[in-house]
Enzyme design. Structure first.
Site, short mmCIF file in Angstrom:
data_model
loop_
_atom_site.label_atom_id
_atom_site.label_comp_id
_atom_site.label_asym_id
_atom_site.label_seq_id
_atom_site.Cartn_x
_atom_site.Cartn_y
_atom_site.Cartn_z
N GLY A 46 0.76 -1.25 0.00
CA GLY A 46 0.00 0.00 0.00
C GLY A 46 0.78 1.30 0.00
O GLY A 46 0.26 2.34 -0.40
N GLU A 101 4.58 4.16 6.15
CA GLU A 101 3.30 3.42 6.09
C GLU A 101 2.25 4.21 5.31
O GLU A 101 2.23 5.44 5.36
CB GLU A 101 2.77 3.21 7.52
CG GLU A 101 3.14 1.87 8.11
CD GLU A 101 2.30 0.71 7.59
OE1 GLU A 101 1.64 0.85 6.55
OE2 GLU A 101 2.32 -0.34 8.23
N ASP A 102 1.37 3.48 4.66
CA ASP A 102 0.21 4.12 4.04
C ASP A 102 -0.80 4.55 5.09
O ASP A 102 -1.28 5.68 5.11
CB ASP A 102 -0.45 3.19 3.00
CG ASP A 102 -0.67 1.77 3.53
OD1 ASP A 102 -0.28 1.47 4.68
OD2 ASP A 102 -1.26 0.96 2.80
N ASP A 105 -3.75 1.60 11.44
CA ASP A 105 -5.14 1.29 11.80
C ASP A 105 -5.15 0.69 13.21
O ASP A 105 -5.08 1.43 14.19
CB ASP A 105 -5.65 0.33 10.72
CG ASP A 105 -7.09 -0.10 10.87
OD1 ASP A 105 -7.94 0.73 11.17
OD2 ASP A 105 -7.37 -1.30 10.67
N LYS A 133 -5.58 6.26 11.54
CA LYS A 133 -6.95 5.99 12.03
C LYS A 133 -6.84 5.72 13.52
O LYS A 133 -6.92 4.58 13.96
CB LYS A 133 -7.47 4.72 11.35
CG LYS A 133 -8.50 4.91 10.28
CD LYS A 133 -9.17 3.56 9.99
CE LYS A 133 -9.23 3.28 8.52
NZ LYS A 133 -9.77 1.95 8.21
N VAL A 155 -10.92 3.44 3.32
CA VAL A 155 -10.51 4.33 2.22
C VAL A 155 -9.71 3.57 1.17
O VAL A 155 -9.07 2.55 1.47
CB VAL A 155 -9.68 5.52 2.75
CG1 VAL A 155 -10.52 6.43 3.62
CG2 VAL A 155 -8.44 5.07 3.51
N ASP A 161 -5.75 -0.36 -1.46
CA ASP A 161 -6.59 -1.22 -2.31
C ASP A 161 -7.87 -1.68 -1.63
O ASP A 161 -8.04 -1.54 -0.42
CB ASP A 161 -5.80 -2.48 -2.68
CG ASP A 161 -5.70 -3.45 -1.49
OD1 ASP A 161 -5.39 -3.00 -0.37
OD2 ASP A 161 -5.95 -4.66 -1.68
N ARG A 167 -5.73 0.71 -6.38
CA ARG A 167 -4.49 1.32 -5.90
C ARG A 167 -4.09 2.51 -6.78
O ARG A 167 -3.40 3.42 -6.33
CB ARG A 167 -3.34 0.31 -5.91
CG ARG A 167 -3.52 -0.85 -4.94
CD ARG A 167 -2.20 -1.64 -4.85
NE ARG A 167 -2.38 -2.93 -4.21
CZ ARG A 167 -2.38 -3.15 -2.89
NH1 ARG A 167 -2.21 -2.14 -2.07
NH2 ARG A 167 -2.52 -4.35 -2.41
#
Ligand code: 5GP
Length: 182
Positions: A46, A101-102, A105, A133, A155, A161, A167
């Site tokens: 990601g 990091e993307d 979470d 998040k 998201v 993805d 993506r």
């Protein structure tokens, strides 16, 4: 029609918003790491797009590595993080590491990766994430650099993805829940 438009309920951050945030984060990272020759780790899959944009804004020496970390199946976390790929075999002893990091979470990926790197002898391990998040956190981890805080929504786009699709959407959007398999 723009690719992905039918499954995106609302655009959260445009490509321009992301570029601006990368410029801001890049400056902070440059100031903190310019004398330290860190290793920047791109977490696959990601983070590839955010990583590419971010590194253009860090005008200092660093090396680049890639680690594949996975926990999501569809739109839900499995709660189990797998680190894999051919790329976990680089030398981290006495090096400063910045994980890119993307999205953070539950925090499980970052926790596992940080532990793995510290056990391999890294001097320091910090995290820069495009999205945070925070409300979903189940373990106590805090990324040092955050692009955007977001609420508990699924998201897609800009590397993120849904079942390996979307993506390539050039912005970050909330996925319309009606397209998410339960
Ligand atoms: P964590 O281990 O912090 O729970 O999860 C991190 C990983 O979960 C991210 O790298 C990403 O792959 C996935 N993830 C978490 N939230 C989302 C989301 O809203 N959309 C997408 N596409 N992936 C997410």
């Amino acid at each position: 029609m723009m690719y992905g438009e039918e499954v995106v309920e609302r655009i959260l951050f445009t490509e321009n918003d992301i570029k601006e945030v990368c410029a801001k984060l890049g400056k902070q990272i440059y100031e903190d790491y310019k004398e330290r020759n860190p290793i920047l780790i791109c977490t696959l899959k990601g983070s590839f797009m955010f990583f590419a944009e971010l590194v253009k804004n860090i005008g200092a020496d660093f090396s680049v590595e890639y680690i594949k970390a996975s926990s999501y199946i569809g739109a839900h976390t499995s709660g189990e993080v797998k680190l894999s790929g051919f790329f976990t075999n680089f030398e981290v002893k006495n090096r400063d590491i910045l994980i890119v990091e993307d999205i953070v979470d539950t925090g499980l990926t970052i926790q596992k990766l940080t532990k793995f790197l510290l056990e391999k002898g890294a001097t320091s391990v910090e995290v820069v994430t495009m999205l945070n998040k925070k409300v979903r956190r189940i373990v106590d981890v805090t990324p040092k650099y955050v692009g955007f805080e977001i609420p508990d929504l699924f998201v897609i786009g800009y590397g993120l993805d849904y079942n390996e699709k979307y993506r390539n959407i050039p912005f970050i959007g909330i996925m319309n829940p009606k397209f998410i398999e339960k």
